[in-house]
Enzyme design. Sequence first.
Site, PDB file in Angstrom:
ATOM      1  N   HIS A  31       0.829  13.641  -4.243  1.00 12.72           N
ATOM      2  CA  HIS A  31       1.234  12.690  -3.210  1.00 12.72           C
ATOM      3  C   HIS A  31       1.866  11.450  -3.827  1.00 12.72           C
ATOM      4  O   HIS A  31       2.842  10.915  -3.284  1.00 12.72           O
ATOM      5  CB  HIS A  31       0.083  12.275  -2.300  1.00 12.72           C
ATOM      6  CG  HIS A  31       0.580  11.377  -1.209  1.00 12.72           C
ATOM      7  ND1 HIS A  31       1.253  11.863  -0.099  1.00 12.72           N
ATOM      8  CD2 HIS A  31       0.617  10.027  -1.092  1.00 12.72           C
ATOM      9  CE1 HIS A  31       1.642  10.850   0.650  1.00 12.72           C
ATOM     10  NE2 HIS A  31       1.276   9.720   0.062  1.00 12.72           N
TER      11      HIS A  31
ATOM     12  N   HIS B 291       4.516   1.479  -4.849  1.00 17.31           N
ATOM     13  CA  HIS B 291       5.756   1.119  -4.158  1.00 17.31           C
ATOM     14  C   HIS B 291       6.435  -0.096  -4.792  1.00 17.31           C
ATOM     15  O   HIS B 291       7.652  -0.123  -4.960  1.00 17.31           O
ATOM     16  CB  HIS B 291       5.477   0.840  -2.684  1.00 17.31           C
ATOM     17  CG  HIS B 291       4.798   1.972  -1.975  1.00 17.31           C
ATOM     18  ND1 HIS B 291       5.365   3.228  -1.885  1.00 17.31           N
ATOM     19  CD2 HIS B 291       3.613   2.043  -1.323  1.00 17.31           C
ATOM     20  CE1 HIS B 291       4.538   4.021  -1.206  1.00 17.31           C
ATOM     21  NE2 HIS B 291       3.475   3.330  -0.866  1.00 17.31           N
TER      22      HIS B 291
ATOM     23  N   ASP C 229       5.555  10.054  -2.921  1.00 19.10           N
ATOM     24  CA  ASP C 229       5.873   8.652  -2.637  1.00 19.10           C
ATOM     25  C   ASP C 229       6.988   8.148  -3.546  1.00 19.10           C
ATOM     26  O   ASP C 229       7.926   7.482  -3.092  1.00 19.10           O
ATOM     27  CB  ASP C 229       4.638   7.769  -2.861  1.00 19.10           C
ATOM     28  CG  ASP C 229       3.731   7.691  -1.647  1.00 19.10           C
ATOM     29  OD1 ASP C 229       4.136   8.142  -0.555  1.00 19.10           O
ATOM     30  OD2 ASP C 229       2.613   7.164  -1.791  1.00 19.10           O
TER      31      ASP C 229
ATOM     32  N   HIS D 272       7.745   8.484   3.136  1.00 21.55           N
ATOM     33  CA  HIS D 272       7.548   9.924   3.333  1.00 21.55           C
ATOM     34  C   HIS D 272       8.801  10.571   3.930  1.00 21.55           C
ATOM     35  O   HIS D 272       9.192  11.671   3.523  1.00 21.55           O
ATOM     36  CB  HIS D 272       6.341  10.199   4.224  1.00 21.55           C
ATOM     37  CG  HIS D 272       5.049   9.704   3.653  1.00 21.55           C
ATOM     38  ND1 HIS D 272       3.876   9.668   4.382  1.00 21.55           N
ATOM     39  CD2 HIS D 272       4.735   9.225   2.412  1.00 21.55           C
ATOM     40  CE1 HIS D 272       2.911   9.179   3.620  1.00 21.55           C
ATOM     41  NE2 HIS D 272       3.409   8.902   2.430  1.00 21.55           N
TER      42      HIS D 272
END
EC number: 3.5.1.108
Length: 305
Positions: free
Chosen positions: A237, A264, A241, A78
């Site tokens: 969101h 991720h 990310d 973030h």
Amino acid sequence: MLKQRTIKSIVKTVGIGVHSGRKVELTLRPAAPDTGIVFSRVDLPTPVDIPASALSIGDTRLASVLQKDGVRVSTVEHLMSACAGLGIDNLYVDVTAEEIPIMDGSAATFVFLIQSAGIEEQNAAKKFIKVTKPVEIRDGDKFARLDPYFGFKLKFTIDFRHPAVDKTGQELEVDFANTSYVREIARARTFGFAHEVEMMRELGLARGGSMDNAIVLDEYRILNNDGLRYDDEFVKHKMLDAIGDLYVIGHPLLASYTAYKSGHGLNNALLRELLAHEQAYEIVTFDDPKTAPTGFGFDAQTAFA
């Protein structure tokens, strides 16, 4: 020339780690040209510096975690996203624990901190990683891909099969030549499902997670009283990310990013795949800002505005 940027003054805040539940002090400090974004564990007897780097990302199961010699800084995505959105090239990030504080679950607090400190141009050319050949990573039906593009745009598709998520849209495409990161992306919060939160707490995780820093859903609906900040906050969101995950490569990308159910781990694997193929990218600078892609000018105080 299009110049590198840092912040003008030191800023500090305090928050909690989303997984540890522990208090964390965060300090942002200006850094010299070509420093990059450097995280420092100042709580250790001898502080350990960990420069943001695609090859320094270790654990990606729940967040992007920088690691060096057994020392970790977790949940960097973030803050890295805010740095990308505001065009910050050089910054020291001091933390007193192994997690960046979760704040409100979005990048908004970090954007506010950086803007409060002020953004300063430096007398060095801003470097970009220009993707010159397509690069793709797949994992089952999931994928993430970079294609050549003179600018920075993203297309992200999620697939959560939940009534509340279905209603808000599962796909989003954004080109930062005509979209403001601060207005349209930065405030999108992380989200989770109530049954998963309970399972994670039993494993000693998500101890700092709450409706103050996440959107929480049960099987049918959003549990937060104040609802959503954006109509499509869930996919936004995931895009927030991804912007942070990609920025750990060390420079802004000139590329088109396309992803389906990426996270991720896949985002980091994509960067490693790019770096493994030197013919797929080049480092570029712009002596004349007018020749740079739209959206990277300094006048608006943001990289993507």
